[in-house]
Design a protein around this motif. Structure first.
Motif, PDB file in Angstrom:
ATOM      1  N   PRO A 225       8.721  67.557  -9.556  1.00 53.31           N
ATOM      2  CA  PRO A 225       8.258  68.106  -8.275  1.00 53.31           C
ATOM      3  C   PRO A 225       9.372  67.887  -7.243  1.00 53.31           C
ATOM      4  N   SER A 226       9.901  68.991  -6.720  1.00 56.23           N
ATOM      5  CA  SER A 226      11.058  68.900  -5.826  1.00 56.23           C
ATOM      6  C   SER A 226      10.742  69.608  -4.514  1.00 56.23           C
ATOM      7  N   ALA A 227      10.675  68.797  -3.435  1.00 59.45           N
ATOM      8  CA  ALA A 227      10.228  69.349  -2.146  1.00 59.45           C
ATOM      9  C   ALA A 227      11.328  69.215  -1.103  1.00 59.45           C
ATOM     10  N   GLY A 228      11.321  70.120  -0.129  1.00 59.02           N
ATOM     11  CA  GLY A 228      12.295  70.047   0.963  1.00 59.02           C
ATOM     12  C   GLY A 228      11.637  69.460   2.200  1.00 59.02           C
ATOM     13  N   VAL A 229      12.268  68.433   2.762  1.00 57.92           N
ATOM     14  CA  VAL A 229      11.694  67.789   3.952  1.00 57.92           C
ATOM     15  C   VAL A 229      11.683  68.772   5.121  1.00 57.92           C
ATOM     16  N   ASP A 230      12.805  69.452   5.312  1.00 56.19           N
ATOM     17  CA  ASP A 230      12.934  70.301   6.497  1.00 56.19           C
ATOM     18  C   ASP A 230      11.970  71.488   6.456  1.00 56.19           C
ATOM     19  N   ARG A 231      11.790  72.036   5.255  1.00 53.18           N
ATOM     20  CA  ARG A 231      10.832  73.144   5.152  1.00 53.18           C
ATOM     21  C   ARG A 231       9.423  72.654   5.451  1.00 53.18           C
ATOM     22  N   LEU A 232       9.130  71.430   5.010  1.00 54.33           N
ATOM     23  CA  LEU A 232       7.799  70.886   5.281  1.00 54.33           C
ATOM     24  C   LEU A 232       7.626  70.635   6.777  1.00 54.33           C
TER      25      LEU A 232
ATOM     26  N   ASP B 243       6.429  81.418   1.538  1.00 55.38           N
ATOM     27  CA  ASP B 243       7.775  81.068   1.073  1.00 55.38           C
ATOM     28  C   ASP B 243       7.775  79.634   0.546  1.00 55.38           C
ATOM     29  N   GLU B 244       8.744  79.380  -0.344  1.00 60.70           N
ATOM     30  CA  GLU B 244       8.717  78.123  -1.120  1.00 60.70           C
ATOM     31  C   GLU B 244       8.880  76.857  -0.271  1.00 60.70           C
ATOM     32  N   LEU B 245       7.911  75.958  -0.476  1.00 59.11           N
ATOM     33  CA  LEU B 245       7.990  74.613   0.108  1.00 59.11           C
ATOM     34  C   LEU B 245       8.515  73.648  -0.936  1.00 59.11           C
ATOM     35  N   GLU B 246       8.038  73.863  -2.154  1.00 63.07           N
ATOM     36  CA  GLU B 246       8.319  72.918  -3.233  1.00 63.07           C
ATOM     37  C   GLU B 246       8.232  73.636  -4.569  1.00 63.07           C
TER      38      GLU B 246
ATOM     39  N   PHE C  96      14.513  76.802   7.784  1.00 58.07           N
ATOM     40  CA  PHE C  96      14.016  77.071   6.432  1.00 58.07           C
ATOM     41  C   PHE C  96      15.145  77.076   5.410  1.00 58.07           C
ATOM     42  N   ARG C  97      16.224  77.771   5.721  1.00 55.77           N
ATOM     43  CA  ARG C  97      17.378  77.775   4.815  1.00 55.77           C
ATOM     44  C   ARG C  97      18.566  77.221   5.580  1.00 55.77           C
ATOM     45  N   SER C  98      18.828  75.939   5.402  1.00 61.92           N
ATOM     46  CA  SER C  98      19.907  75.258   6.109  1.00 61.92           C
ATOM     47  C   SER C  98      21.015  74.932   5.130  1.00 61.92           C
ATOM     48  N   ARG C  99      22.130  74.495   5.682  1.00 64.42           N
ATOM     49  CA  ARG C  99      23.248  74.114   4.803  1.00 64.42           C
ATOM     50  C   ARG C  99      23.240  72.614   4.532  1.00 64.42           C
TER      51      ARG C  99
ATOM     52  N   PHE D 161      23.189  69.246   0.211  1.00 63.34           N
ATOM     53  CA  PHE D 161      24.062  70.190   0.926  1.00 63.34           C
ATOM     54  C   PHE D 161      24.261  71.445   0.085  1.00 63.34           C
ATOM     55  N   ARG D 162      24.062  72.584   0.694  1.00 61.52           N
ATOM     56  CA  ARG D 162      24.352  73.842  -0.001  1.00 61.52           C
ATOM     57  C   ARG D 162      25.001  74.792   0.992  1.00 61.52           C
ATOM     58  N   ASN D 163      26.126  75.338   0.596  1.00 62.63           N
ATOM     59  CA  ASN D 163      26.826  76.257   1.489  1.00 62.63           C
ATOM     60  C   ASN D 163      26.152  77.622   1.397  1.00 62.63           C
ATOM     61  N   GLU D 164      24.919  77.672   1.899  1.00 59.61           N
ATOM     62  CA  GLU D 164      24.092  78.874   1.783  1.00 59.61           C
ATOM     63  C   GLU D 164      24.821  80.071   2.359  1.00 59.61           C
ATOM     64  N   VAL D 165      24.720  81.206   1.674  1.00 59.17           N
ATOM     65  CA  VAL D 165      25.416  82.402   2.135  1.00 59.17           C
ATOM     66  C   VAL D 165      24.822  82.882   3.460  1.00 59.17           C
TER      67      VAL D 165
HETATM   68  P1  ATP Z   1      15.380  78.852  -2.686  1.00 60.65           P
HETATM   69  O1  ATP Z   1      14.999  79.733  -3.859  1.00 60.65           O
HETATM   70  O2  ATP Z   1      14.509  79.034  -1.479  1.00 60.65           O
HETATM   71  O3  ATP Z   1      16.844  78.870  -2.392  1.00 60.65           O
HETATM   72  P2  ATP Z   1      15.494  76.782  -4.585  1.00 60.65           P
HETATM   73  O4  ATP Z   1      14.493  77.234  -5.602  1.00 60.65           O
HETATM   74  O5  ATP Z   1      16.938  76.975  -4.833  1.00 60.65           O
HETATM   75  O6  ATP Z   1      15.097  77.370  -3.148  1.00 60.65           O
HETATM   76  P3  ATP Z   1      15.350  74.081  -5.299  1.00 60.65           P
HETATM   77  O7  ATP Z   1      16.706  74.017  -5.848  1.00 60.65           O
HETATM   78  O8  ATP Z   1      14.200  74.110  -6.254  1.00 60.65           O
HETATM   79  O9  ATP Z   1      15.241  75.281  -4.265  1.00 60.65           O
HETATM   80  O10 ATP Z   1      15.180  72.890  -4.269  1.00 60.65           O
HETATM   81  C1  ATP Z   1      13.947  72.229  -4.093  1.00 60.65           C
HETATM   82  C2  ATP Z   1      13.481  72.311  -2.662  1.00 60.65           C
HETATM   83  O11 ATP Z   1      14.536  71.988  -1.755  1.00 60.65           O
HETATM   84  C3  ATP Z   1      13.018  73.697  -2.241  1.00 60.65           C
HETATM   85  O12 ATP Z   1      11.679  73.915  -2.639  1.00 60.65           O
HETATM   86  C4  ATP Z   1      13.148  73.610  -0.748  1.00 60.65           C
HETATM   87  O13 ATP Z   1      12.011  72.998  -0.154  1.00 60.65           O
HETATM   88  C5  ATP Z   1      14.349  72.703  -0.551  1.00 60.65           C
HETATM   89  N1  ATP Z   1      15.526  73.514  -0.256  1.00 60.65           N
HETATM   90  C6  ATP Z   1      16.331  74.126  -1.129  1.00 60.65           C
HETATM   91  N2  ATP Z   1      17.319  74.774  -0.500  1.00 60.65           N
HETATM   92  C7  ATP Z   1      17.128  74.557   0.826  1.00 60.65           C
HETATM   93  C8  ATP Z   1      17.825  74.947   2.006  1.00 60.65           C
HETATM   94  N3  ATP Z   1      18.913  75.667   1.938  1.00 60.65           N
HETATM   95  N4  ATP Z   1      17.356  74.538   3.203  1.00 60.65           N
HETATM   96  C9  ATP Z   1      16.246  73.786   3.286  1.00 60.65           C
HETATM   97  N5  ATP Z   1      15.557  73.380   2.207  1.00 60.65           N
HETATM   98  C10 ATP Z   1      15.981  73.750   0.995  1.00 60.65           C
END
Ligand code: ATP
Length: 676
Positions: A534-541, A443-446, A335-338, A324-328
């Protein structure tokens, strides 16, 4: 122009996701909630497949990785140790009109005309001067238009470049003059006192916060005035009289809110962790956080896993779960969820000094490409490169070709202070930006980071529990080293530890003592493991897989009627439904019975969709939209109308529409070979 087209593509994808039940807006019936998404029937299957594939690849198919499933809420001490409480913040700027926040590094540059105000005066009607002692004049009232004229005149005369430049004294003199001009009766002292009170009140009515507005193309300056009046009214200025209007041009400014046009506030850090309270009392002692990443639980449980799994360094711990991240500014669909899911591996390795002590040297890494099967003399660089390549293989294995992927190697300025390297694997999304040459990086997947021994060291210091391991091989090898080598390795390890402790603000005397103890420990076979993550986001994938799979064809028939056909070309491994099973006709019980037999044969092994409604063409089209790679049709030949075709079915391939005939007895193996 290309951008507009891409946005249209994203809109189509979002609409298909909703129409076909891949992704819905969370709480949609209540107007939705920004940054939260739900996965519908097809999306849930797709997601499950992706997580299962990751889990199988990363743990079950390897000897050196084990799994973990930890809680979302953990001791807040974990987030203190990891640095998230103090530093997990984005710099953000706020729009003063809408209160919306944007990430400081994500404001689009804008060019245009700016209208700027220095402040506003409160010109509420019925302003009253009162005198209640003999020194004060009797009450006088100014009519609103009278007061407005005076204030505007005054402002026009002053033309201050900043409100602070208007001195109280000067204003006082003006006050006297104004009262005289209004025909105020009284002696000199009474006028001076009345003027002082007038000035006090007037000064109190200045609202001196500047406001600037970027005029949208072709809009008159009135638009800026309207916005400024809203800005000052929101701050309690009644009937604001705008002061010091100035206009000028700006090029590529990132200071204005892209939607409202208002100038953004200064950048301030904003902690991204969701805060909550554990138990019935909402006090600071009970604060807890929803985890912003899954990784920290792995570090916190490192000892337990090591003690119970019979693993030895190098080995990894994997976890899949919610973060969980309270993204601004949540954006770009999911792609960028909370609330999102991560798939993270922490792969623990020996420090390079230990490798050198045991093997004489650390393996050199080829400049590019896969370094091959893991070797005992691998240091962090080889392991880092290995995991980057393994992850790319994983993505290619589920249909993301190398053309759709990209890399970003973090520069020393971008790297976290403890990290030695970090390579981001990117995907070229429809919303990914183009550079000046028109190339898309993605854009970053992992992210694959070499995080040194920072995480375990932090938890060792904060919890007071040892996180080091004992390595018999190292102890044995150390004894056989010559003195010069021992000294060299001791010193390098010592310097690394000292650098870390100093950076963390440990008292210099203690840092020197601890670093020495750590280096002495290395000589006895002890060290804190380093880690590759190696840290990947399921939703982005999932979003990458959906945009990669999306294809549309518009066909026009003989009568000129056109129809758009959508096909989701998922790799069979991730496809939500693996196979559609269809009797040719719904009203022929023998066909239906056979089709149900085929469905039941396959169902224990894979997700099967049985469909007997509508024409066979329509049924194929429905499965194409769902991304089902294969459809089986049970027809009269299956029942033996042509004896040589008895107990065979037609397999139709989604991507080229080709059909072939296969015996029911061979079906399962045929399908398993393709969908696993
Ligand atoms: P970004 O720079 O895009 O905010 P990050 O470098 O902070 O990402 P990490 O902390 O390295 O991301 O997290 C690892 C992975 O988790 C990311 O590569 C991404 O796939 C996923 N992730 C991170 N933040 C989010 C988000 N807000 N929504 C969806 N997926 C996320």
């Amino acid at each position: 122009m290309a951008e507009a087209k891409e946005n249209v593509l994203m809109e189509k994808i979002v609409s298909l996701c909703k129409r076909r039940g891949f992704i819905f807006q969370s709480s949609e019936i209540y107007g939705g909630i920004n940054g939260f998404w739900d996965y519908g029937p097809l999306g849930a299957e797709l997601k499950r497949n992706v997580k299962e594939l990751w889990w199988n690849t990363m743990t079950r198919q390897r000897e050196d990785v084990v799994g973990l499933e930890a809680t979302i809420i953990m001791s807040p001490a974990i987030w203190k140790a990891s640095g998230h409480v103090d530093t997990f913040a984005d710099l953000m700027r706020e729009c003063p009109l809408t209160r919306k926040r944007v990430r400081a590094d994500q404001v689009e540059p804008q060019t245009g005309t700016i209208v700027k105000y220095l402040g506003a005066l409160n010109r509420s009607s019925g302003y009253v001067l009162r005198g209640d002692s003999e020194e004060y004049p009797p009450t006088i009232s100014l009519r609103p238009e009278q007061e407005r004229t005076i204030l505007e005149e005054f402002v026009a005369e002053e033309r201050p470049s900043s409100l602070n430049e208007i001195s109280h004294l000067k204003l006082g003199l003006c006050g006297e003059e104004i009262l005289m001009r209004l025909g105020f009766q009284g002696n000199q002292k009474q006028i001076a006192n009345a003027a002082r009170e007038w000035v006090d009140r007037t000064v109190g009515m200045w609202y001196s916060e500047p406001f600037a507005f970027l005029l949208p193309q072709g809009k008159p300056v009135e638009a800026a005035r309207k916005a400024a009046i809203q800005f000052y009214t929101d701050r309690g200025v009644l009937e604001p009289c705008l002061i010091g209007e100035k206009t000028f041009r700006v090029e590529n400014s990132t200071d204005f809110h892209p939607e409202s046009g208002a100038e953004l506030s200064e950048a301030r850090p904003f902690n991204l962790m969701f805060k909550t309270y554990v138990g019935p009392v909402e006090s600071e002692d009970n604060v807890a956080y929803l985890r912003p990443e899954t990784a920290q639980a792995i570090f916190a449980q490192f000892r337990n896993v090591l003690d119970t799994s019979r693993q030895k360094v190098p080995f990894g711990i994997a976890q899949v779960g919610k973060a969980f991240r309270n993204e601004v500014t949540p954006r770009n669909f999911t792609f960028r969820s909370r609330e999102f899911e991560q798939m993270e591996l922490e792969f623990f390795i020996k420090p390079d000094e230990a490798i050198e002590a045991i093997h004489g040297s650390v393996a050199t890494v080829p400049a590019t490409g896969h370094p091959g099967e893991p070797q005992p003399n691998w240091g962090w660089q080889a392991w880092h490169q290995y995991w980057v390549e393994e992850r790319v293989r994983f993505y290619e294995g589920i249909g993301l070709s190398s053309q759709t992927l990209g890399f970003h190697i973090q520069t020393p300025e971008e790297l976290a202070h403890y990290a030695r390297a970090c390579t981001d694997i990117l995907f070229k999304f429809p919303f990914s930006k183009k550079d000046e040459q028109g190339n898309v990086a993605g854009d970053e997947l992992e992210g694959i980071a070499a995080r040194s021994d920072f995480d375990l060291s932090q938890h060792a210091r904060f919890s007071g529990k040892p996180m080091g391991v004992f390595d018999e091989e190292l102890r044995g090898a150390w004894g056989k080293l010559d003195e010069a080598k021992k000294k060299d390795l001791w010193q390098r390890y010592h310097d690394g530890r000292l650098k870390y402790l100093t950076k963390m603000g440990v008292d210099p005397a203690k840092a020197a003592k601890d670093a020495k103890e750590d280096a002495d420990g290395l000589a006895k076979g002890q060290y804190i493991p380093h880690v590759i993550e190696p840290s990947a986001g399921v939703d982005r994938l999932i979003l990458a897989l959906i945009t990669n799979a999306y294809s549309e064809v518009t066909k026009t028939d003989d009568k000129g009627k056109s129809e758009t056909i959508y096909v989701m070309k998922f790799h069979p491994r991730v496809a939500p439904i693996k196979v559609g099973v269809m009797p040719l006709l719904k009203n022929k019980p023998e066909l239906v019975k056979k089709a149900l037999e085929v469905r039941d044969l396959l169902r224990p092994w894979m997700n099967v969709f049985y469909d007997d409604g509508g024409s066979i063409g329509k049924r194929y089209a429905r499965q194409d939209e769902a991304g089902t790679p294969f459809c089986l049709t049970i027809d009269f030949d299956t029942l033996g109308e042509k004896p040589e075709l008895l107990d065979t079915v037609t397999i139709r391939h989604r991507d080229d529409g080709k059909q072939e005939r296969l015996a029911i007895g061979e079906l399962l193996n045929w399908l398993l070979a393709r969908v696993r």
